[in-house]
Write a protein that holds these residues in place. Sequence first.
Motif, PDB file in Angstrom:
ATOM      1  N   GLU A   1      10.514   7.861  -1.399  1.00 13.92           N
ATOM      2  CA  GLU A   1      10.691   7.772  -2.579  1.00 13.92           C
ATOM      3  C   GLU A   1      11.480   9.040  -3.200  1.00 13.92           C
ATOM      4  O   GLU A   1      11.582  10.322  -2.646  1.00 13.92           O
ATOM      5  CB  GLU A   1       9.426   9.614  -2.276  1.00 13.92           C
TER       6      GLU A   1
ATOM      7  N   GLU B   1      -9.457   8.043  -1.166  1.00 13.85           N
ATOM      8  CA  GLU B   1      -8.368   6.988  -1.248  1.00 13.85           C
ATOM      9  C   GLU B   1      -7.054   7.031  -0.476  1.00 13.85           C
ATOM     10  O   GLU B   1      -7.118   6.061  -0.074  1.00 13.85           O
ATOM     11  CB  GLU B   1      -8.154   6.514  -2.712  1.00 13.85           C
ATOM     12  N   SER B   2      -6.782   8.095  -0.304  1.00 16.60           N
ATOM     13  CA  SER B   2      -5.380   8.175   0.260  1.00 16.60           C
ATOM     14  C   SER B   2      -5.701   8.293   1.593  1.00 16.60           C
ATOM     15  O   SER B   2      -4.350   8.032   2.409  1.00 16.60           O
ATOM     16  CB  SER B   2      -4.270   9.367  -0.301  1.00 16.60           C
TER      17      SER B   2
ATOM     18  N   GLY C   1      -6.232   4.257   2.403  1.00 11.33           N
ATOM     19  CA  GLY C   1      -4.555   3.633   2.472  1.00 11.33           C
ATOM     20  C   GLY C   1      -4.119   4.229   3.142  1.00 11.33           C
ATOM     21  O   GLY C   1      -3.517   3.082   4.339  1.00 11.33           O
ATOM     22  N   LEU C   2      -4.174   5.572   4.001  1.00 12.11           N
ATOM     23  CA  LEU C   2      -2.990   5.657   4.969  1.00 12.11           C
ATOM     24  C   LEU C   2      -3.659   4.866   6.536  1.00 12.11           C
ATOM     25  O   LEU C   2      -3.092   4.286   7.511  1.00 12.11           O
ATOM     26  CB  LEU C   2      -3.206   7.249   5.310  1.00 12.11           C
TER      27      LEU C   2
ATOM     28  N   GLU D   1       1.188  -0.926  -0.026  1.00 10.22           N
ATOM     29  CA  GLU D   1      -0.304  -0.135   0.323  1.00 10.22           C
ATOM     30  C   GLU D   1       1.105   0.856   0.131  1.00 10.22           C
ATOM     31  O   GLU D   1       0.931   1.996  -0.930  1.00 10.22           O
ATOM     32  CB  GLU D   1      -1.460  -0.107   1.056  1.00 10.22           C
ATOM     33  N   ALA D   2       1.714   1.112   0.871  1.00 13.42           N
ATOM     34  CA  ALA D   2       2.694   2.876   0.965  1.00 13.42           C
ATOM     35  C   ALA D   2       3.171   2.727  -0.156  1.00 13.42           C
ATOM     36  O   ALA D   2       3.543   4.013  -0.891  1.00 13.42           O
ATOM     37  CB  ALA D   2       3.689   2.806   1.922  1.00 13.42           C
TER      38      ALA D   2
ATOM     39  N   TRP E   1       9.596   6.821   4.214  1.00 11.97           N
ATOM     40  CA  TRP E   1       8.416   6.505   5.048  1.00 11.97           C
ATOM     41  C   TRP E   1       8.465   4.439   5.759  1.00 11.97           C
ATOM     42  O   TRP E   1       9.441   4.383   5.207  1.00 11.97           O
ATOM     43  CB  TRP E   1       7.122   5.997   4.728  1.00 11.97           C
TER      44      TRP E   1
ATOM     45  N   SER F   1       2.687   1.341  -3.561  1.00 10.10           N
ATOM     46  CA  SER F   1       1.430   1.601  -4.512  1.00 10.10           C
ATOM     47  C   SER F   1       1.135   3.468  -4.373  1.00 10.10           C
ATOM     48  O   SER F   1       1.289   4.221  -5.610  1.00 10.10           O
ATOM     49  CB  SER F   1       0.518   1.081  -4.763  1.00 10.10           C
ATOM     50  N   ASN F   2       1.431   4.387  -2.383  1.00 10.03           N
ATOM     51  CA  ASN F   2       0.949   5.485  -2.819  1.00 10.03           C
ATOM     52  C   ASN F   2       2.166   6.273  -3.898  1.00 10.03           C
ATOM     53  O   ASN F   2       1.889   7.332  -4.923  1.00 10.03           O
ATOM     54  CB  ASN F   2       1.081   5.346  -1.593  1.00 10.03           C
TER      55      ASN F   2
ATOM     56  N   ARG G   1       1.855   5.737  -7.372  1.00 10.23           N
ATOM     57  CA  ARG G   1       0.712   6.690  -7.703  1.00 10.23           C
ATOM     58  C   ARG G   1       0.303   7.910  -7.330  1.00 10.23           C
ATOM     59  O   ARG G   1       0.437   8.708  -8.033  1.00 10.23           O
ATOM     60  CB  ARG G   1      -1.308   5.918  -7.079  1.00 10.23           C
ATOM     61  N   HIS G   2       0.811   9.019  -6.110  1.00 11.50           N
ATOM     62  CA  HIS G   2       0.925  10.206  -6.014  1.00 11.50           C
ATOM     63  C   HIS G   2       2.149  11.067  -5.499  1.00 11.50           C
ATOM     64  O   HIS G   2       2.460  12.230  -5.793  1.00 11.50           O
ATOM     65  CB  HIS G   2       0.258   9.961  -4.350  1.00 11.50           C
TER      66      HIS G   2
END
Length: 153
Positions: free
Chosen positions: A86, A117-118, A121-122, A50-51, A143, A53-54, A57-58
């Motif tokens: 990142e 969505e974010s 997810g968090l 999930e992290a 993160w 993917s964030n 995506r973002h």
Amino acid sequence: MTDILARRTLEEPAVEQAIEDLHGVLDQLWHDAAFVPAMDQMAFSTAVIEAASNVVRHGVAAQGSELLLGVELTVASGYLRAVISEIGAAPLDPVPDLEGPDLTALPDDALLEDYDESGRGLSMIRALVTTVTVERQGDSNVWVLSRDAGEGH
């Protein structure tokens, strides 16, 4: 000092293929650390995916940079740790609220109506791991997720 029992890393462009590759890295990690309880493996893997993917995506690359996803996974005595970077990213603005409300306690319809969505997810990541931190290190947003293992988090 805590003994590192297994470690895996990944660094590549932050595109959808990186998530597929991360699944393979996690499979290798659990092959090396098969002694970790299945529930811990599942919860930790879900939070890591999930992290990451964030990021894909973002994440926003800094001007003149390529955005890379870096993941370092560690299994140690009593805990699991993921450092998700990142690399080459613009600073987070705003910085995510890691101490915000526990969205998992809300009814499903409230989640769908009131949170994007974010936010979900968090909230999911926070529910699956023991601690989550985020900080700026050089040209990266980093993160750190950790989960106490084998204690029925």
